[in-house]
Design an enzyme around this catalytic site. Structure first.
Site, mmCIF file in Angstrom:
data_model
loop_
_atom_site.group_PDB
_atom_site.id
_atom_site.type_symbol
_atom_site.label_atom_id
_atom_site.label_comp_id
_atom_site.label_asym_id
_atom_site.label_seq_id
_atom_site.Cartn_x
_atom_site.Cartn_y
_atom_site.Cartn_z
ATOM 1 C CE LYS A 1 59.784 35.099 78.458
ATOM 2 N NZ LYS A 1 60.165 35.591 77.104
ATOM 3 C CB SER B 1 63.322 37.924 78.057
ATOM 4 O OG SER B 1 62.291 37.414 77.213
ATOM 5 C CB SER C 1 62.946 36.188 74.397
ATOM 6 O OG SER C 1 63.524 37.444 74.638
HETATM 7 N N1 GLN Z 1 66.748 40.510 73.898
HETATM 8 C C1 GLN Z 1 65.759 41.227 73.153
HETATM 9 C C2 GLN Z 1 65.314 42.409 73.938
HETATM 10 O O1 GLN Z 1 65.899 42.658 74.921
HETATM 11 C C3 GLN Z 1 64.606 40.318 72.825
HETATM 12 C C4 GLN Z 1 63.609 40.196 73.891
HETATM 13 C C5 GLN Z 1 62.496 39.262 73.577
HETATM 14 O O2 GLN Z 1 62.510 38.569 72.567
HETATM 15 N N2 GLN Z 1 61.509 39.267 74.432
HETATM 16 O O3 GLN Z 1 64.416 43.105 73.596
#
Ligand code: GLN
Length: 507
Positions: free
Chosen positions: A84, A159, A183
């Protein structure tokens, strides 16, 4: 030849490891097969922001040379992996999905990257993500969205949609994700893959571009539970360079995954996760997974976590607060982008900073920086950030009470299957709801795994089931996860991804 290449990209990491170890295939062949697959499908999927072709082939050649010389190598040596883009990789661009870091090439490796390289894994490239890991759909990437390999009009989750899609599209057998509120797990759920968020502090955060330091955790994105276990053991374990790293070795994930058992294991169904607001097909597949566990001799009990109701609200104060502070370092002086304000002859540092941050951050990042700065401001600190921290304690206590009754907990990973691109982009609150089931684990620091539970009958898309374990008991996820995976494979006539539609291949 073509048939063999296709074959290699379909193999799991553990199968590739075997073929490499016995000399049936070379690491260069394996890397080349995956690079060819990326060339063929990534124009449509867009899982990668950067493909490290030359570096990957060189690393693979090095593994082959060392193996030929009789060196004893890690079992995963020569297996390809995608990383990532929020993880610092020496010599490879690292943007965190943001314009602000366009062109930044880190001079160092994150600890987990050092460990991947040390074990001889071959890094194929960097994967797409929502800007600074803020989002649930990868649509907040400054470089355009990633598409779900099951249906290119749908989101791959976020994400870390790039990592999950790369694995689901057979572009890489393994990938690294990060999970601050879901994410790793939510993208796994909507792409029919496996994703693990380890215990907080179980994998070093050194070299991760921080979103919310008290929540961030890196972990494996894979197609099988055993592969996740293999990868977890490579990246996990104490790191003196991360002050919140747990002073213990990585969990015995592989042993537990191979042992795969549920008989006599107490599984707690979380009453508050899975009712109203969850898609019918998600509930159906979840109930079926619970029934399979019961049939296999697990002791299924219901547990109640009453404060989970407030998890989302607490998270969306704590995360923006920490993010606003972490993102303050992007000041136009130290990294990446620098924009000069228009029509100013001799701009001050502050004017350059303002112009750069205005141009460099996307809407979602700005929204959260403003929210977090407000929540931390004097006069509001106690009312917002302080309150949210108290809720966090209550959630941790809910987990403690639940784990007094059960060895692992179970819930759906996400309330729905993959939604359409654009569907929730203008409605941040609807977007935030995707993480309603994953966020409690981050707030409490406990480990979680998402694994594919089948396809929802109404749309034919993958559904994820989430397992949770007490902090530092990650191995339980692998024991139960591997057993459930085997039962589900029987139910679905093989791995779920074998039912994904063939992607059209670019010439
Ligand atoms: N979707 C969640 C957010 O927008 C989690 C993001 C993540 O785990 N990086 O914060």
């Amino acid at each position: 030849m073509a048939a063999l290449d296709a074959d290699l990209t379909r193999r799991s990491a553990s199968e590739l490891a075997q073929a490499l170890g016995s000399g049936q295939v070379s690491a260069v062949e394996v890397a080349q097969a995956h690079l060819d697959r990326i060339d063929a499908v990534d124009p449509a999927v867009h899982a990668f922001l950067h493909v490290a072709r030359d570096e990957a082939l060189a690393a693979a050649a090095d593994v082959d040379t060392r193996r030929a010389a009789g060196e004893s190598l890690h079992p995963l040596a020569g297996v390809p992996i995608a990383v990532k883009d929020v993880v610092a990789t020496r010599g490879l661009p690292t943007t965190a999905g943001s314009r602000l870091l366009e062109g930044w090439v880190p001079p160092y490796d994150a600890t987990l990257v050092e460990r991947l390289k040390g074990a001889g894994l071959v890094i194929l490239g960097k994967t797409n993500m929502d800007e600074f890991a803020m989002g649930s759909s990868t649509e907040h990437s400054a470089y355009g969205p990633t598409r779900n390999p099951w249906d290119l009009d749908r989101i791959p989750g976020g994400s870390g949609g790039g990592s999950a899609a790369a694995v689901a599209a057979f572009e890489a057998p393994l990938a690294i994700g990060t999970d601050t509120g879901g994410s790793i797990r939510q993208p796994a759920a909507v792409t029919g893959t496996v994703g693990v968020k380890p215990t907080y502090g179980g994998v070093s955060r050194y070299g991760l571009i921080a979103l919310a330091s008290s929540l961030d955790q890196a972990g494996p994105c894979t197609r099988t539970v055993l592969d996740a276990a293999l990868l977890h053991e490579v990246i996990g374990g104490h790191d003196p360079r991360d002050s919140t790293s747990i002073d213990a070795p990585a969990p015995s994930a592989v042993e537990w995954a191979r042992r795969a058992h549920v008989k006599g294991v107490k599984v707690g169904v979380i009453r508050e996760l899975g009712g109203q607001g969850y898609q019918a097909g998600v509930r159906q597949r979840f109930d079926e997974a619970v029934a399979l566990l019961t049939d296999a001799g697990a002791e299924v009990v219901e547990v109640s976590c009453p404060h989970f109701e407030y998890a989302l609200a607490a998270y969306y104060l704590i995360l923006p607060s920490e993010a606003s502070s972490n993102l303050a370092k992007f000041d136009a002086m130290r990294y990446g982008l620098r924009v000069l304000p228009e029509g100013v002859d001799a701009p001050t540092a502050e004017q350059v900073m303002a112009a750069t941050r205005d141009a460099g951050f996307g809407d979602e990042a700005k929204r959260r920086i403003i929210l977090g700065t407000y929540a931390l401001s004097s006069g509001y600190y106690d009312a917002y950030y302080g309150q949210a921290q108290k809720v966090r304690t209550l959630i941790a206590r809910d987990f403690e009470a639940a784990f007094a009754k059960a060895d692992v907990l179970i819930s759906p990973t996400a309330p729905t299957t993959a939604f359409r691109l654009g569907e929730k982009l203008d409605d941040p609150l609807a977007m935030y709801l995707n993480d309603v089931a994953t966020i409690p684990a981050n707030l409490a620091g406990v480990p979680g795994m998402s694994l594919p539970a089948g396809l929802a009958p109404e749309d034919g898309l993958p559904v994820g089931v989430q397992l949770l374990a007490p902090a530092t008991a990650d191995e339980r996820l692998y024991g139960v996860g591997a057993a459930l995976e085997a039962m589900l494979a029987e139910r679905w006539g093989g791995p779920l991804l074998s039912q994904a539609p063939e992607l059209e291949v670019s010439a």
